[in-house]
Scaffold this active site. Sequence first.
Site, PDB file in Angstrom:
ATOM      1  N   HIS A  43       0.866  -1.193   0.000  1.00 50.75           N
ATOM      2  CA  HIS A  43       0.000   0.000   0.000  1.00 50.75           C
ATOM      3  C   HIS A  43       0.894   1.231   0.000  1.00 50.75           C
ATOM      4  O   HIS A  43       1.574   1.509   0.990  1.00 50.75           O
ATOM      5  CB  HIS A  43      -0.880  -0.033   1.264  1.00 50.75           C
ATOM      6  CG  HIS A  43      -1.877   1.077   1.353  1.00 50.75           C
ATOM      7  ND1 HIS A  43      -2.794   1.161   2.365  1.00 50.75           N
ATOM      8  CD2 HIS A  43      -2.115   2.151   0.561  1.00 50.75           C
ATOM      9  CE1 HIS A  43      -3.555   2.240   2.200  1.00 50.75           C
ATOM     10  NE2 HIS A  43      -3.143   2.857   1.110  1.00 50.75           N
ATOM     11  N   ARG A  45       0.985   4.668   0.597  1.00 49.67           N
ATOM     12  CA  ARG A  45       0.117   5.691   1.192  1.00 49.67           C
ATOM     13  C   ARG A  45       0.588   7.073   0.792  1.00 49.67           C
ATOM     14  O   ARG A  45       1.773   7.292   0.546  1.00 49.67           O
ATOM     15  CB  ARG A  45       0.090   5.561   2.713  1.00 49.67           C
ATOM     16  CG  ARG A  45      -0.536   4.251   3.190  1.00 49.67           C
ATOM     17  CD  ARG A  45      -0.701   4.264   4.698  1.00 49.67           C
ATOM     18  NE  ARG A  45      -1.760   5.166   5.079  1.00 49.67           N
ATOM     19  CZ  ARG A  45      -2.965   4.794   5.503  1.00 49.67           C
ATOM     20  NH1 ARG A  45      -3.269   3.530   5.616  1.00 49.67           N
ATOM     21  NH2 ARG A  45      -3.864   5.689   5.836  1.00 49.67           N
ATOM     22  N   ARG A  49       4.100   6.536   4.825  1.00 45.40           N
ATOM     23  CA  ARG A  49       4.493   6.165   6.189  1.00 45.40           C
ATOM     24  C   ARG A  49       5.201   4.814   6.269  1.00 45.40           C
ATOM     25  O   ARG A  49       5.941   4.548   7.181  1.00 45.40           O
ATOM     26  CB  ARG A  49       3.296   6.189   7.131  1.00 45.40           C
ATOM     27  CG  ARG A  49       2.337   5.051   6.937  1.00 45.40           C
ATOM     28  CD  ARG A  49       1.291   5.036   8.015  1.00 45.40           C
ATOM     29  NE  ARG A  49       0.394   6.167   7.908  1.00 45.40           N
ATOM     30  CZ  ARG A  49      -0.871   6.151   8.355  1.00 45.40           C
ATOM     31  NH1 ARG A  49      -1.328   5.094   8.974  1.00 45.40           N
ATOM     32  NH2 ARG A  49      -1.651   7.183   8.201  1.00 45.40           N
ATOM     33  N   GLU A  70      -1.994  -1.381  -3.565  1.00 39.60           N
ATOM     34  CA  GLU A  70      -3.144  -0.786  -2.867  1.00 39.60           C
ATOM     35  C   GLU A  70      -2.934   0.714  -2.858  1.00 39.60           C
ATOM     36  O   GLU A  70      -1.833   1.186  -2.536  1.00 39.60           O
ATOM     37  CB  GLU A  70      -3.127  -1.273  -1.418  1.00 39.60           C
ATOM     38  CG  GLU A  70      -4.291  -2.119  -1.032  1.00 39.60           C
ATOM     39  CD  GLU A  70      -4.205  -2.465   0.427  1.00 39.60           C
ATOM     40  OE1 GLU A  70      -4.047  -3.662   0.684  1.00 39.60           O
ATOM     41  OE2 GLU A  70      -4.270  -1.573   1.290  1.00 39.60           O
ATOM     42  N   THR A 101      -6.367   1.179   7.150  1.00 39.90           N
ATOM     43  CA  THR A 101      -7.550   1.508   6.364  1.00 39.90           C
ATOM     44  C   THR A 101      -8.804   1.208   7.184  1.00 39.90           C
ATOM     45  O   THR A 101      -9.022   0.072   7.591  1.00 39.90           O
ATOM     46  CB  THR A 101      -7.562   0.672   5.068  1.00 39.90           C
ATOM     47  OG1 THR A 101      -6.268   0.758   4.488  1.00 39.90           O
ATOM     48  CG2 THR A 101      -8.599   1.184   4.096  1.00 39.90           C
ATOM     49  N   GLU A 151     -12.770  -6.487  -3.018  1.00 34.67           N
ATOM     50  CA  GLU A 151     -12.153  -7.054  -1.815  1.00 34.67           C
ATOM     51  C   GLU A 151     -13.088  -6.719  -0.670  1.00 34.67           C
ATOM     52  O   GLU A 151     -13.323  -5.542  -0.367  1.00 34.67           O
ATOM     53  CB  GLU A 151     -10.760  -6.480  -1.561  1.00 34.67           C
ATOM     54  CG  GLU A 151     -10.148  -7.122  -0.307  1.00 34.67           C
ATOM     55  CD  GLU A 151      -8.724  -6.677  -0.010  1.00 34.67           C
ATOM     56  OE1 GLU A 151      -7.983  -6.325  -0.955  1.00 34.67           O
ATOM     57  OE2 GLU A 151      -8.375  -6.673   1.186  1.00 34.67           O
TER      58      GLU A 151
END
Length: 239
Positions: A43, A45, A49, A70, A101, A151
């Site tokens: 993911h 972001r 992070r 993601e 999330t 998902e």
Amino acid sequence: MAGLAVNIDHIATLRQARGTRYPDPVAAAMIAEMAGADGIVAHLREDRRHIQDRDIRLLRQVVQTRLILEMGVTPEMVGIALDVKPEVVTLVPEKREELTTEGGLDLIVHREKVSEAIENLRSAGILVSVFIDPDVEQIKVAHRVNADMVEIHTGAFCDEVSPSKREKAFADIVNAAKVASKLRLGVNAGHGICYNSIKEFAGLKEIDEFSIGHSIVSRASMVGMEKAVREMRTLISAL
Ligand code: PXP
């Protein structure tokens, strides 16, 4: 047999905690594949992070199964996806302040921008999944905006402690999976699944793939990545 997509974000979380070069999520992905993972999830972001742009580019080069990116539905992320070309993009909601999330993407509220992102990504040959709550209305919109798969957010079920609420949360997942499958959408499931809760999905044949990160990386810190992935792979094979 359902697949296992291993999310390696939290290997990067450990690295970012100290600003070191280790542990490397790219190395973790390679071990996960050797241990039977069917896909690698990362993911990227907005606030970077954990996973960094460098990780995504290296993952693209080394992942031999499928790279599942993601990401939030933003022009920046769509641009990166079109450049990197993962096999799959999973669109997720993203708030800077959240720990992880929280809740699925609301396709009714964000229909227009999701629909546009799906069109752009699919025309570049990228399969698109949408991360949504186990809600039939959301599934129907996923179908209408041409998502390849959904998902289903399993967090409400996995995090619930009250047996009756747990039962209801699981019934919602079963119902959502069946509706999505009838609409010929691919059906994935993820969030909060651990080595115990995975067993509760036994017999739910509509689920094509589980996306699991935190529990695997946590176990990996005790027993090693290869063993942690193999153990989850074995549990999924037995479902
Ligand atoms: N699927 C999605 C869309 C997620 O955002 C996450 C968390 O990054 C996961 C699956 C994996 O959840 P967990 O780390 O709790 O296994």
